[in-house]
Structures are given as structure tokens and as C-alpha cells.
Enzyme design. Sequence first.
Site, PDB file in Angstrom:
ATOM      1  N   LYS A  96      17.896  57.491  34.018  1.00 56.97           N
ATOM      2  CA  LYS A  96      17.894  56.049  34.252  1.00 56.97           C
ATOM      3  C   LYS A  96      19.304  55.492  34.049  1.00 56.97           C
ATOM      4  CE  LYS A  96      14.725  55.322  31.168  1.00 56.97           C
ATOM      5  NZ  LYS A  96      13.649  54.764  30.322  1.00 56.97           N
ATOM      6  N   GLY A 154      11.357  46.028  26.934  1.00 50.16           N
ATOM      7  CA  GLY A 154      10.184  46.785  27.361  1.00 50.16           C
ATOM      8  C   GLY A 154      10.318  47.504  28.685  1.00 50.16           C
ATOM      9  N   THR A 155      11.520  47.510  29.264  1.00 54.06           N
ATOM     10  CA  THR A 155      11.663  48.105  30.591  1.00 54.06           C
ATOM     11  C   THR A 155      11.395  49.605  30.593  1.00 54.06           C
ATOM     12  OG1 THR A 155      14.048  48.170  30.179  1.00 54.06           O
ATOM     13  CG2 THR A 155      13.221  46.382  31.545  1.00 54.06           C
ATOM     14  N   GLY A 156      11.873  50.308  29.582  1.00 49.30           N
ATOM     15  CA  GLY A 156      11.656  51.757  29.551  1.00 49.30           C
ATOM     16  C   GLY A 156      10.190  52.120  29.420  1.00 49.30           C
ATOM     17  N   CYS A 157       9.492  51.423  28.521  1.00 48.75           N
ATOM     18  CA  CYS A 157       8.048  51.638  28.362  1.00 48.75           C
ATOM     19  C   CYS A 157       7.316  51.330  29.659  1.00 48.75           C
ATOM     20  CB  CYS A 157       7.502  50.743  27.255  1.00 48.75           C
ATOM     21  SG  CYS A 157       8.301  50.928  25.650  1.00 48.75           S
ATOM     22  N   THR A 177      14.893  41.671  29.253  1.00 49.27           N
ATOM     23  CA  THR A 177      14.538  43.001  29.762  1.00 49.27           C
ATOM     24  C   THR A 177      13.864  43.869  28.698  1.00 49.27           C
ATOM     25  OG1 THR A 177      16.775  43.773  29.229  1.00 49.27           O
ATOM     26  CG2 THR A 177      16.395  42.987  31.472  1.00 49.27           C
TER      27      THR A 177
END
Length: 296
Positions: A190, A226-229, A224
Amino acid sequence: MSGRDAGNGVTARDAAAVPPRVLTVAGSDSGGGAGIQADLKTMLALGTHGMSVITAVTAQNSLGVQGAWPLPVEAVRAQYRSVVDDIGVQAVKTGMLASAELVEAVADLLADSRAPVVVDPVGVSKHGDALLAASALESVRTKLLPVATVATPNLDEVTQLTGVRARSERDFRRAAEAVLAFGPRWVVIKGGHLAGDAGEAVDLLTDGSQEHWLRAPRYGNRHTHGTGCTLASAIAARLAKGDPVPRAVTAAKEYVTGAIAAGFSLGAGIGPVDHGWALGRGSGAQAATGPASGED
């Protein structure tokens, strides 16, 4: 893996009405922007039935993580067996696992699963708070990554796990090779944290032979959390619905891009993405700013 089906007291008609089942194994975010809460919102938004194994409880808000308490291994095992042995799962996503003991226990449970597994190797929070003990890194490398269908590290997590520091897109292949060496079938590198690239958020999905470069516009929305989850959960939801990995990751990227675009202010710090944007319940930010990306 087992679960009641049409041959175990549930009619074929009933079974056809059950949405795909996705299990998240992760920590709780009391502020609702990341962790278990973000996972379940994402799974609902994408038409699946989300279930949870809570590995840790955090005191967390828009300003950071004020405290974290891992659950006992026995509690994590019991939650997993309770869900899987009765209901069954069609995809699993892992997030915050906190300690080496929890990493190894979860990896052992997943080793017997036939469902695809998405591993988000969470190391630190959006605010820089540690969510994984340094002593657990070797367990992630040698126990958890080998059971992953897809691993989704951000650039900081790549460095933490492999020592490879990706400073530009040219380094993504080397980063992917280093992660794949630990055994996941696919990896998404990512690029949301890539410095100096204001125009695009670029990710690389590869299994070592196929390559898929995923690009989305990058905008200045700072909300932003919580984007990875969200990305990992969206991938798991799409896999549970039967998508092959490249299609699942591409669709998940589109979903999280829209969620970032609709991210909203909450509290005094970094607000969350809007998991409900695709349901037509967005906060209005998407219409005001257009698509955005920059997942961590």
C-alpha cells in the site's frame, strides 16, 4: 471448518438467503473508526454478514490510543471456535493481534481453515501508537504470513517486517518480494504513505508473477482513520462473495477510495472514513471533494 448448511437442518431455500459470512479477528476501537467496528461496517456495506473475534480492547478516539488491553488467548480461541464450528466462515480478516502469543494462537487456528485469509499486519495506529509488541514480529513473519491468502502491509509495516524501505514506486517490487518470501500467496503493497507523491495513491498487488498496479486520485482529506482496516475487510468481503484475488482487491480499492472521499470530522483529531458512503448515506464530503485515496 464446519457450519450448519442445507444438510444440517437448514433448507436449501434458507441457505440461499444467507449472505456470505466474513470473520474479523482484531482489536476493538472505542471511537468506532478502525478495528472491529470498521470491519463490521465495511462487511455490512458490501453485502456480507460480519462476525468477530475480539483480540484486544482499546481506549481510542480521534486523538490517539490512550490504552490497550489484550484478551487472554483462551478467550480468543473460544470466540473463534464458537463462530466457526457453528456458523462457518467464507473469509477471514485479521487485524490487531497485539502479542506473540495471540499471533501464534490465531495462526494455528487459521492453519486449519479452508477459507481465504486476509492479513493486515497492524503495527501502529494512524496516530503512531504501537499496536503490536516488538516481540511479536517474528511470529507474524513465521506463523501468520504463511497462512495468508492476501497480506496488506503499508510501507511502514513492510519496513518493520522485512527491513526494506520503499521510498518510491521503483521500490515496490523489492518490497513485495521481501513480504512474499514469508509465505503469503498475494501481497498488496500500500503506497498511501509514499512521500512526495501528491497526485496519486498507488498500490501494487502481486503474487510474484502477476502484477496489478492500482491507482486512485489522492486528495487532501485528513479524515482517514481506519483505512487499512477498511481495505482489508473489503478484500475479505469480496473474496467471501467469490471474487478472485485481483478482482477483490480492485473492488476493495474502489470502495475505500470512496470511503476516504466521504471521510468526516469527528472529535478534535483525525476523523474516520465513511463506511456507509456506498449505501447513499455519505456525509456529503464525497460530492464536495471528489474521489480520494491514501489508505495506510
